[in-house]
Every structure is written in C-alpha cells, then in structure tokens.
Design an enzyme around this catalytic site. Structure first.
Site, PDB file in Angstrom:
ATOM      1  N   SER A  50       0.854  -0.931  -0.380  1.00  0.00           N
ATOM      2  CA  SER A  50      -0.312  -0.100  -0.132  1.00  0.00           C
ATOM      3  C   SER A  50       0.630   1.721   0.075  1.00  0.00           C
ATOM      4  O   SER A  50       1.410   1.265   1.140  1.00  0.00           O
ATOM      5  CB  SER A  50      -0.767   0.101   1.119  1.00  0.00           C
ATOM      6  OG  SER A  50      -1.718   1.036   1.537  1.00  0.00           O
ATOM      7  N   ASP A  98      -6.321  -6.319   5.002  1.00  0.00           N
ATOM      8  CA  ASP A  98      -5.540  -4.778   4.565  1.00  0.00           C
ATOM      9  C   ASP A  98      -5.919  -4.578   5.978  1.00  0.00           C
ATOM     10  O   ASP A  98      -6.710  -4.327   6.989  1.00  0.00           O
ATOM     11  CB  ASP A  98      -6.675  -3.951   3.734  1.00  0.00           C
ATOM     12  CG  ASP A  98      -5.995  -2.708   3.380  1.00  0.00           C
ATOM     13  OD1 ASP A  98      -5.393  -2.658   3.817  1.00  0.00           O
ATOM     14  OD2 ASP A  98      -7.151  -1.994   2.860  1.00  0.00           O
ATOM     15  N   HIS A 144      -1.268  -1.232  -4.404  1.00  0.00           N
ATOM     16  CA  HIS A 144      -3.060  -1.215  -3.146  1.00  0.00           C
ATOM     17  C   HIS A 144      -3.122   0.623  -3.569  1.00  0.00           C
ATOM     18  O   HIS A 144      -1.875   1.697  -2.618  1.00  0.00           O
ATOM     19  CB  HIS A 144      -2.529  -1.666  -1.923  1.00  0.00           C
ATOM     20  CG  HIS A 144      -3.847  -2.020  -1.359  1.00  0.00           C
ATOM     21  ND1 HIS A 144      -5.175  -1.996  -1.447  1.00  0.00           N
ATOM     22  CD2 HIS A 144      -4.487  -0.652  -0.395  1.00  0.00           C
ATOM     23  CE1 HIS A 144      -6.420  -1.666  -1.050  1.00  0.00           C
ATOM     24  NE2 HIS A 144      -5.675  -1.244   0.154  1.00  0.00           N
ATOM     25  N   ASP A 174      -4.778   3.709  -1.485  1.00  0.00           N
ATOM     26  CA  ASP A 174      -5.701   4.046  -0.605  1.00  0.00           C
ATOM     27  C   ASP A 174      -6.774   5.257  -1.161  1.00  0.00           C
ATOM     28  O   ASP A 174      -5.531   6.329  -0.946  1.00  0.00           O
ATOM     29  CB  ASP A 174      -5.641   3.723   0.889  1.00  0.00           C
ATOM     30  CG  ASP A 174      -5.025   2.888   1.315  1.00  0.00           C
ATOM     31  OD1 ASP A 174      -5.880   1.332   0.889  1.00  0.00           O
ATOM     32  OD2 ASP A 174      -3.451   1.774   1.694  1.00  0.00           O
ATOM     33  N   GLY A 214      -8.780   4.071   7.567  1.00  0.00           N
ATOM     34  CA  GLY A 214      -8.447   5.848   7.961  1.00  0.00           C
ATOM     35  C   GLY A 214      -6.529   5.776   7.541  1.00  0.00           C
ATOM     36  O   GLY A 214      -6.015   7.100   7.596  1.00  0.00           O
ATOM     37  N   MET A 235     -10.961  -5.752   6.369  1.00  0.00           N
ATOM     38  CA  MET A 235     -10.126  -4.468   6.865  1.00  0.00           C
ATOM     39  C   MET A 235     -10.501  -5.067   8.284  1.00  0.00           C
ATOM     40  O   MET A 235     -10.922  -5.704   8.298  1.00  0.00           O
ATOM     41  CB  MET A 235     -11.201  -3.135   6.630  1.00  0.00           C
ATOM     42  CG  MET A 235     -11.314  -2.430   5.014  1.00  0.00           C
ATOM     43  SD  MET A 235     -10.457  -1.160   5.380  1.00  0.00           S
ATOM     44  CE  MET A 235      -8.908  -0.928   6.292  1.00  0.00           C
ATOM     45  N   GLY A 284      -2.455  -4.007   9.277  1.00  0.00           N
ATOM     46  CA  GLY A 284      -2.042  -4.312  10.268  1.00  0.00           C
ATOM     47  C   GLY A 284      -1.055  -5.869   9.914  1.00  0.00           C
ATOM     48  O   GLY A 284      -0.462  -6.516  10.560  1.00  0.00           O
ATOM     49  N   HIS A 324      -8.647   1.635  -3.101  1.00  0.00           N
ATOM     50  CA  HIS A 324      -9.267   0.965  -2.486  1.00  0.00           C
ATOM     51  C   HIS A 324     -10.393   2.134  -2.224  1.00  0.00           C
ATOM     52  O   HIS A 324      -9.939   3.607  -2.191  1.00  0.00           O
ATOM     53  CB  HIS A 324      -8.506   0.460  -1.501  1.00  0.00           C
ATOM     54  CG  HIS A 324      -9.375   0.334  -0.338  1.00  0.00           C
ATOM     55  ND1 HIS A 324      -8.792   0.358   1.239  1.00  0.00           N
ATOM     56  CD2 HIS A 324     -10.582   0.345  -0.138  1.00  0.00           C
ATOM     57  CE1 HIS A 324     -10.069  -0.216   2.246  1.00  0.00           C
ATOM     58  NE2 HIS A 324     -10.748   0.123   1.292  1.00  0.00           N
ATOM     59  N   MET A 329      -8.604   8.506  -0.151  1.00  0.00           N
ATOM     60  CA  MET A 329      -9.296   8.854   1.284  1.00  0.00           C
ATOM     61  C   MET A 329     -10.265  10.215   1.264  1.00  0.00           C
ATOM     62  O   MET A 329      -9.183  11.438   0.638  1.00  0.00           O
ATOM     63  CB  MET A 329      -8.821   8.267   2.747  1.00  0.00           C
ATOM     64  CG  MET A 329      -7.951   7.512   2.720  1.00  0.00           C
ATOM     65  SD  MET A 329      -7.578   7.207   4.720  1.00  0.00           S
ATOM     66  CE  MET A 329      -7.002   6.508   4.537  1.00  0.00           C
ATOM     67  N   MET A 371     -11.840   4.607  -0.537  1.00  0.00           N
ATOM     68  CA  MET A 371     -12.657   4.608   0.852  1.00  0.00           C
ATOM     69  C   MET A 371     -13.560   5.981   0.897  1.00  0.00           C
ATOM     70  O   MET A 371     -12.699   7.009   1.755  1.00  0.00           O
ATOM     71  CB  MET A 371     -11.504   4.561   2.475  1.00  0.00           C
ATOM     72  CG  MET A 371     -11.541   3.621   2.845  1.00  0.00           C
ATOM     73  SD  MET A 371      -9.363   3.065   3.151  1.00  0.00           S
ATOM     74  CE  MET A 371      -8.063   3.442   2.656  1.00  0.00           C
TER      75      MET A 371
HETATM   76  C1  DX5 Z   1      -6.336   1.817   5.795  1.00  0.00           C
HETATM   77  C2  DX5 Z   1      -6.028   1.236   3.957  1.00  0.00           C
HETATM   78  C3  DX5 Z   1      -4.774   0.220   4.505  1.00  0.00           C
HETATM   79  C4  DX5 Z   1      -3.427   0.757   4.965  1.00  0.00           C
HETATM   80  C5  DX5 Z   1      -2.973  -0.275   5.374  1.00  0.00           C
HETATM   81  O1  DX5 Z   1      -7.325   2.423   5.581  1.00  0.00           O
HETATM   82  O2  DX5 Z   1      -6.888   0.626   4.155  1.00  0.00           O
HETATM   83  O3  DX5 Z   1      -4.272  -0.080   3.124  1.00  0.00           O
HETATM   84  O4  DX5 Z   1      -2.471   1.341   3.645  1.00  0.00           O
HETATM   85  O5  DX5 Z   1      -1.633  -0.350   6.335  1.00  0.00           O
HETATM   86  P1  DX5 Z   1      -0.693  -1.150   7.494  1.00  0.00           P
HETATM   87  O6  DX5 Z   1      -0.047  -1.655   6.358  1.00  0.00           O
HETATM   88  O7  DX5 Z   1       0.424   0.593   7.573  1.00  0.00           O
HETATM   89  O8  DX5 Z   1      -1.576  -1.129   8.428  1.00  0.00           O
HETATM   90 ZN    ZN Z   2      -6.574  -0.696   1.614  1.00  0.00          ZN
END
Ligand code: DX5
Ligand code: ZN
Length: 209
Positions: free
Chosen positions: A9, A176, A34, A36, A143, A138, A178, A67, A38, A69
């Site tokens: 990501s 996705d 990936h 993200d 976020g 998720m 952690g 992705h 937002m 969001m």
């Molecule tokens: C969080 C995103 C993830 C994020 C994951 O809202 O959707 O894609 O990049 O990041 P890590 O791998 O650091 O948890």
């Molecule tokens: Zn994501």
C-alpha cells in the site's frame, strides 16, 4: 512458493519519492500496488486522487488495486479508471445499490471489489458475493496506516473461503490492515488470497517469499 498476491500500500510510501517506492514494489515479488483513496468524510483522513494514479500509471505496469474509502464512490469510478485503475473496491457500509455499482465497474472492463470494516459481519454480503471479484476484509478501522490488526476479524477470511468453496463463487479474499511478520501467518493460515501491507512493507518488516 507463495501463490498469494502481495499488494503493498503506497499509503506508507515516501511521498517525496513515489517513483522510488514503485521501484521498490517492482523489485519485491509483489505484482499489485494497493492505492488507498480517502475523502476526509467516510474516513477521517485524506490521501490521493486520480492525478497521482495517472502519474504512477506512466511509470509502471503493476496491477493498480484502488481502495475507495470515500462517500458516493460511484461518482469517481470513471476518473479512476481513466487514470489507470485495474480494480476498484468500494465499501459495503456507505452504499445502497451494491450490485449496480459492481455492474458499473464491470461495464468499464475492470475488476470489482467490496470491502467491509471491522464492525461489519460477512453475512451482509451474501447477496453480492456471486458478483464480486474481490472481497476486502479490513482488519483495522480504515483511515490510517500503522495500526494494530484486530485478531477477531481474521475469522472472516475463513468464513469467506468456506462460502466460496461451498458455492463455487470466484471472488478473491483480500486482507488490509496491520499485516506484518507477526500477523502474516494468521491471515495466510486463514486462507487469504491477497495481502495488503503498508507500513510493514515499506519499513522492511514483511518477509514475503
Ligand atoms: C487503511 C488502509 C490500508 C493501509 C494499511 O485505512 O486501507 O491499506 O495502507 O496500512 P498498514 O499495513 O500500515 O496497516
Ligand atoms: Zn486499503
């Protein structure tokens, strides 16, 4: 040999040197990136828009896993596809006409994904699973990067694998949030197909082989 797909990501990329971050992904075994998106409304943070996707598309052939969001994701499908997205994943929680949106993405010739946040159960996806290409679980509240995986969410991967094997559906299960060297075995054991990793990938805390 790991047949799972790694999707780093770029939320955790070096924002002053995106091209270097893309090179790093290309040098790893990851075929996907990936991205993200937002909007500061559906989630409490802002990230990128179509111009960045378009710029990155010029320097790589990696599969772009976008992705969304964002609220009203359907308003943005076309601009992300024109910018170079290969897959668009929207959220279950802020959409009414899930099937319609999946069809809109398919009509543009792209893969369609649906995502659920930690507090949404797999059961609500029952009627949409036959049509989805990707189901994105998720394992943190969306976020921010660098959060801790919520272990209770891992069970959802198993549920989706079971439903798929019983029904013959074709979706891939993605995870996705952690994912690092400590949590990767949990999601691999649960049978995940696509692993998203941001902070661990870019800080060298994800060994993928
Ligand atoms: C969080 C995103 C993830 C994020 C994951 O809202 O959707 O894609 O990049 O990041 P890590 O791998 O650091 O948890
Ligand atoms: Zn994501």
């Amino acid at each position: 040999m790991n047949k799972r797909i790694l999707a780093p990501s770029i939320l955790s990329a070096d924002y002053l040197h995106f091209a270097d971050s893309i090179s790093l992904i290309e040098k790893s075994k990851a075929p996907w990136v990936h991205i993200d998106i937002m909007d500061g409304s559906f989630v409490p943070n802002f990230t990128f828009g179509p111009p960045l996707v378009k710029a990155l598309r010029k320097i790589t052939n990696l599969f772009f896993d976008v992705h969304l969001m964002v609220n009203n994701p359907q308003n943005h499908f076309e601009s992300f596809v024109q910018a170079g997205a290969d897959a668009l994943t929207f959220h279950y929680e802020n959409v009414i006409h899930h099937h319609r949106l999946i069809e809109q993405i398919h009509d543009m010739g792209k893969k369609a994904g649906i995502s659920i946040v930690p507090s949404t159960p797999v059961s609500v996806l029952q009627e949409i699973l036959p049509f989805a290409d990707i189901v994105l679980i998720m394992t943190v509240n969306p976020g921010f990067g660098g959060q801790k995986l919520i272990p209770q969410c891992v069970e959802k991967i198993k549920q989706l694998q079971q439903i798929r094997s019983e029904s013959g559906y074709n979706y891939k299960v993605s995870v996705d949030g952690g994912i690092n060297n400590q949590t990767l075995p949990l999601v691999l054991d649960a049978g995940v197909d696509i692993v998203v990793s941001g902070s661990a990938f870019f800080s060298g805390n994800l060994n993928w082989s």
